[in-house]
Design an enzyme around this catalytic site. Structure first.
Site, PDB file in Angstrom:
ATOM      1  N   ARG A 172      -1.832 -35.231  12.700  1.00  0.00           N
ATOM      2  CA  ARG A 172      -2.218 -36.161  11.637  1.00  0.00           C
ATOM      3  C   ARG A 172      -3.730 -36.219  11.445  1.00  0.00           C
ATOM      4  O   ARG A 172      -4.220 -36.491  10.364  1.00  0.00           O
ATOM      5  CB  ARG A 172      -1.714 -37.573  11.947  1.00  0.00           C
ATOM      6  N   LYS A 227       6.759 -31.705  -3.393  1.00  0.00           N
ATOM      7  CA  LYS A 227       7.464 -30.458  -3.103  1.00  0.00           C
ATOM      8  C   LYS A 227       8.745 -30.426  -3.947  1.00  0.00           C
ATOM      9  O   LYS A 227       9.844 -30.624  -3.440  1.00  0.00           O
ATOM     10  CB  LYS A 227       7.778 -30.410  -1.610  1.00  0.00           C
ATOM     11  N   GLY A 277       2.661 -41.617   7.535  1.00  0.00           N
ATOM     12  CA  GLY A 277       2.054 -40.412   6.976  1.00  0.00           C
ATOM     13  C   GLY A 277       1.043 -40.628   5.883  1.00  0.00           C
ATOM     14  O   GLY A 277       0.106 -39.855   5.734  1.00  0.00           O
ATOM     15  N   ASP A 308       2.399 -35.064   9.781  1.00  0.00           N
ATOM     16  CA  ASP A 308       2.560 -34.705  11.186  1.00  0.00           C
ATOM     17  C   ASP A 308       3.740 -33.772  11.420  1.00  0.00           C
ATOM     18  O   ASP A 308       4.576 -33.554  10.554  1.00  0.00           O
ATOM     19  CB  ASP A 308       2.790 -35.970  12.013  1.00  0.00           C
ATOM     20  N   ASP A 322       9.513 -35.074  -0.908  1.00  0.00           N
ATOM     21  CA  ASP A 322      10.255 -33.887  -0.482  1.00  0.00           C
ATOM     22  C   ASP A 322      11.618 -33.915  -1.177  1.00  0.00           C
ATOM     23  O   ASP A 322      11.727 -33.592  -2.347  1.00  0.00           O
ATOM     24  CB  ASP A 322      10.358 -33.883   1.046  1.00  0.00           C
ATOM     25  N   GLU A 361       2.666 -42.649  -1.113  1.00  0.00           N
ATOM     26  CA  GLU A 361       3.450 -41.816  -0.197  1.00  0.00           C
ATOM     27  C   GLU A 361       2.646 -40.573   0.177  1.00  0.00           C
ATOM     28  O   GLU A 361       1.769 -40.145  -0.573  1.00  0.00           O
ATOM     29  CB  GLU A 361       4.762 -41.428  -0.903  1.00  0.00           C
TER      30      GLU A 361
END
Length: 186
Positions: free
Chosen positions: A165, A131, A44, A159, A103, A99
């Site tokens: 992506r 987040k 990611g 994604d 999350d 990163e």
């Protein structure tokens, strides 16, 4: 191409480019005159990582690591699995883990604990998105691109089941895509 799947654009490519440049300038100031090893978390963070390292104006080494607590779902399993370890030792080096999104914090906490056992000179985390409302462990990044609410986001490397992506913006995924039963309820 993905009009039905996108609820709305959260960050435009221009907003992203401006913020990545700012992060690169901040890291360059913090590590002026030193080398830094940038560690990309696959997959990611790859697009963010590539843009970010080009904005850093000091000696940069790169490496990659892959670990996950998600699999193919939208919620963490809680179990962190290392899929690809670093290629080079980090002992005595300034290390920044890059990163895509913080999350729950579970994966990054496990990864940073592991990397600390390898005796880097310093260890920091740079995340494109954060987040905090979803945090399940005590974890805070050192460099944050954008703080977001609890929405499922895609694009710019992020994604859903390996799709989206390639979008140049960060978008909120329409809930009907990842919650198919929602369509039946409506």
């Amino acid at each position: 191409m993905y009009e039905k799947e996108i609820k709305r654009v959260l960050f435009t490519k221009e907003q992203i480019a401006a913020r990545v440049k700012e992060l690169g300038e901040e890291i360059s100031r913090d590590y002026a005159g030193e080398s830094v090893t940038m560690v990309c978390t696959l997959r990611g963070a790859t697009i963010f990582f590539a843009d970010l390292v080009r904005e850093i104006k000091c000696d940069v080494e790169i490496d990659f690591v892959a670990c996950s607590s998600y699999g193919s779902g939208t919620t963490t399993s809680g179990e962190v699995k290392m899929q690809k370890d670093l290629s080079s030792p980090i002992e005595g080096k300034n290390v920044i883990v890059v990163e895509d999104i913080i999350d729950t914090g579970t994966t990054l906490l496990a990864l940073t604990r592991l990397l600390k056992t390898r005796n880097p000179k310093s260890l920091k985390v740079c995340s494109f998105l954060d987040k905090p409302s979803r945090r399940k462990v005590d974890f805070k990044g050192d460099y944050i691109g954008f703080e977001i609410e609890n929405e499922f986001v895609i694009g710019y490397g992020l994604d859903y089941n390996q799709k989206f992506r390639n979008l140049p913006e960060v978008c909120i995924l329409a809930p009907e895509v990842y919650m198919p039963d929602l369509n039946k309820a409506l």
